[in-house]
Each structure stands twice: as C-alpha cells, then as structure tokens.
Design a protein around this motif. Structure first.
Motif, short mmCIF file in Angstrom:
data_model
loop_
_atom_site.label_atom_id
_atom_site.label_comp_id
_atom_site.label_asym_id
_atom_site.label_seq_id
_atom_site.Cartn_x
_atom_site.Cartn_y
_atom_site.Cartn_z
N LEU A 87 18.74 1.18 5.29
CA LEU A 87 18.41 -0.19 4.91
C LEU A 87 16.99 -0.23 4.33
CD1 LEU A 87 18.91 -3.23 4.84
CD2 LEU A 87 18.40 -3.33 7.28
N THR A 88 16.90 -0.35 3.01
CA THR A 88 15.61 -0.37 2.33
C THR A 88 15.11 -1.81 2.23
OG1 THR A 88 16.15 1.59 1.04
CG2 THR A 88 14.38 0.20 0.21
N VAL A 89 13.87 -2.03 2.68
CA VAL A 89 13.24 -3.34 2.60
C VAL A 89 12.06 -3.24 1.64
CG1 VAL A 89 12.05 -5.16 3.87
CG2 VAL A 89 13.94 -3.92 4.94
N THR A 97 4.85 -6.98 6.04
CA THR A 97 6.05 -7.37 6.77
C THR A 97 6.69 -6.13 7.37
OG1 THR A 97 8.05 -8.74 6.64
CG2 THR A 97 7.69 -7.18 4.85
N ALA A 98 7.73 -6.33 8.14
CA ALA A 98 8.59 -5.27 8.66
C ALA A 98 9.90 -5.93 9.03
CB ALA A 98 7.96 -4.56 9.87
N PRO A 125 2.32 -5.27 0.87
CA PRO A 125 2.79 -5.90 -0.37
C PRO A 125 2.98 -4.88 -1.48
CG PRO A 125 1.07 -7.23 0.64
CD PRO A 125 1.14 -5.96 1.43
N GLY A 126 4.11 -4.97 -2.16
CA GLY A 126 4.40 -4.06 -3.25
C GLY A 126 5.03 -2.75 -2.83
N GLU A 127 5.19 -2.55 -1.52
CA GLU A 127 5.77 -1.30 -1.03
C GLU A 127 7.14 -1.54 -0.42
OE1 GLU A 127 3.03 0.59 1.62
OE2 GLU A 127 1.54 0.99 0.04
N SER A 128 7.82 -0.45 -0.07
CA SER A 128 9.14 -0.54 0.55
C SER A 128 9.27 0.55 1.61
CB SER A 128 10.25 -0.42 -0.49
OG SER A 128 10.20 0.85 -1.13
N TYR A 129 10.25 0.35 2.47
CA TYR A 129 10.53 1.33 3.54
C TYR A 129 12.03 1.31 3.81
CZ TYR A 129 10.61 3.70 8.05
OH TYR A 129 10.89 4.57 9.07
N SER A 145 12.27 -10.70 10.04
CA SER A 145 10.92 -10.16 9.93
C SER A 145 10.32 -9.96 11.31
CB SER A 145 10.05 -11.11 9.11
OG SER A 145 8.68 -10.75 9.21
N SER A 146 9.43 -8.97 11.41
CA SER A 146 8.70 -8.77 12.67
C SER A 146 7.63 -9.83 12.87
CB SER A 146 8.04 -7.38 12.68
OG SER A 146 7.03 -7.30 11.67
#
Length: 319
Positions: A87-89, A97-98, A125-129, A145-146
């Motif tokens: 699951l990519t966010v 966020t998380a 901001p601007g990144e993904s995980y 969201s966490s």
C-alpha cells in the motif's frame, strides 16, 4: 413512486452461486469508489494520494477537507485473507503524514504511527512510502492518517478483508454487502436551524459537530441502499469520529455477525451503538417491502445544522 436503480446494482447475480469467489462482486459502497489495484502473485498493490480536496456533503454545501485519491472517505480497499498488501501512500499535503490500518495486526514498522513508534517512517510532503503486510485476519477495518486532526478533516477510508474459503461456506456469504462509514463535521454556519450554502473549512478540533455523513454525504444526498425481497443483506458500520453514533433500521431486526472482526453469533438487536474505532457487521433478511429509513438515532445527528430531515440518514429501498 418510480425508483431509479444504479447500473452497478448486480441484477444478473445468480443466488445459487453463493461462494467466496464472487463475494467481492457483492460489495456495495454507496457514494464511494472502490480502490483499483494491481495483482502480482499473492500481492495486491494499491496507491493512495493524501491531498487537500473540496468535497460536497450536500449539493449546495462544500467543505475544504483532506482526502485520499480526491475523496473523503477515501476509496474502499478490498483484500482477501492470506494475501499480502503493498500500500503506497503519497503525500501531496504541506505537512507530514503516515497511514495506520485500524484493527489489523501487523509488524511494528508497518503500523504507521511514527510519533509513538520510532520504527515507522513519517511521510514528508512530496514523498511516498509503501506499507507491506500480510492480511491474515478477515473482517471490517479502516485506514486513516496517524495525525488525529488530519482524520477529522477527512483522511480516512474503509478496509475490508474477506475470509478465505476455509473460513466460509455458501450460507455465510450475503447477497449484498454494504459498507457505511460514519463521519461528523463542525462547519461554520451563521446560526443553527438552517443550511447556509457555500464553501466552508471545517474546524479540525470537531468539538461541536453540526453535520453528519454516511460515506461522505448527508441526507437527502445519501445514496439509497437497494435490496430485493428475500435477500440476506449485510451492513458494515465504521466509525472513527469523536462521537458514538447509534444506528437503526426501521421495519427490520439486525442479526449481529461480528464486532471489530470477531464473530458474535446469536446476538440480535434493532439499534447498535457504533463507538469511535468500532466496526459492526450486521445482517437482516429483506422480508418487509417498502422504503425504510436507516438513520442515526440521536436527534441532532438526523439534521443538517439543525434542519431536518438530514444528517446521518439514508433509505433502504426494495426494488
């Protein structure tokens, strides 16, 4: 009265084919989208983008909220027991966020609460995980969201894990399986008792909510629940808001099948109390034709800023 039935209603479904293989096709999410995914062996890949959105809870009232993939609640994620999820966010907001999947046990680094669990990354901001974990439990869950006050602004969505074939049989699969996520909003209005059209930013602290929604819509804009006489219907209620919401269906009794993913056989009720973080799965037999209210039982929750009928209300319609 003429009833307009959506094209997505599964008229062609054969009731004899009551198997786990087509359970996923029976899931209904009124006013929501179902998340697209890519399959790779035993893995389902999903992508969620967290970003500011504008969302209509009524045709004449828009909120400046946060959402996943352009909506609140975010799209329904459907998994099958025993599958892995990747699951990519992606974070398109101006703050970190998380993402946490509530109720589903997973390894510590995948839990998605970086403020408390150092092994979980924060998404700048601007990144993904990409979260990776096994969906070993079946049941009703949700993702959010966490950050608590990102949740109250809309960062939440339903997450369903269907049981594998070893944990079901043709008698446990419902004809239709409806997903209903409950939210509340504190929206600035000049006074109580009337809807004031326009675009508003909800108060993130959500201490005095005055609008109440099912799957992101308030009555009369909630999409009805369509059934046919003789069907066994399942409803899954999900709540993460600061208030409990008691839900009641006129003309029918609920058979409780599960609470928080745990089986509750033999338990009957006509009104359930969906507290914060709790998920109820109920079933009823469609044996009383008509058009029936499905609503939150708290009086103010049945209104839009005090104007009734409204709020956390929908209809069950026999077709």
């Amino acid at each position: 009265m003429a009833i307009q039935v959506p094209l997505s209603y599964p008229y062609s479904m054969t009731m004899q084919s009551n198997t786990i293989n087509n359970w996923e096709d029976r899931i209904m999410a009124p006013d929501l989208t179902i998340a697209e995914y890519r399959v790779d062996n035993n893995i389902r890949h999903f992508h969620l983008t967290a970003a500011p959105i504008k969302h209509n809870i009524l045709s004449n009232l828009t909120i400046e909220a946060l959402g996943y993939n352009g909506s609140t609640p975010g799209p329904l994620i459907i998994m099958k027991q025993g599958q892995w999820i990747y699951l990519t966010v992606e974070n398109q907001m101006d703050e970190p966020t998380a993402l946490h999947v509530h109720g589903l046990a997973k390894p510590n680094p995948e839990d998605g609460v970086p403020e408390i669990t150092p092994s979980t990354p924060s998404i700048a901001p601007g990144e993904s995980y990409t979260y990776k974990f096994l969906c070993w439990q079946s049941g009703t869950f949700f993702y959010h969201s966490s950050q608590a006050f990102q949740v109250s602004q809309g960062l939440i969505g339903p997450f369903i894990v269907l049981p594998d074939s070893q944990h079901t049989n043709p008698y446990t699969v419902p004809y239709l399986d409806y997903i209903l996520l409950l939210q509340q909003w504190e929206i600035p209005q000049p006074e109580l008792g009337k809807v004031f059209p326009g675009t508003y930013k909800p108060n993130k602290f959500d201490r005095n909510p005055n609008y109440f929604t099912i799957n992101g819509k308030a009555f009369p804009d909630t999409s009805p629940i369509y059934v046919r006489y003789g069907q066994k219907i399942r409803m899954r209620f999900i709540n993460k808001s600061s208030s409990a919401h008691s839900m009641h269906l006129h003309g029918h009794d609920f058979r409780i099948t599960a609470i928080d993913g745990f089986s509750r056989p033999g338990f009957m009720s006509d009104t359930i109390n969906v507290a914060a973080g709790i998920r109820w799965e109920v079933e009823f037999w469609a044996n009383n034709p008509g058009i029936w209210p499905l609503n939150g039982s708290k009086t103010f929750h049945q209104s839009n800023n005090g104007e009734t009928p409204g709020g956390m209300t929908s209809r069950v319609i026999y077709v």
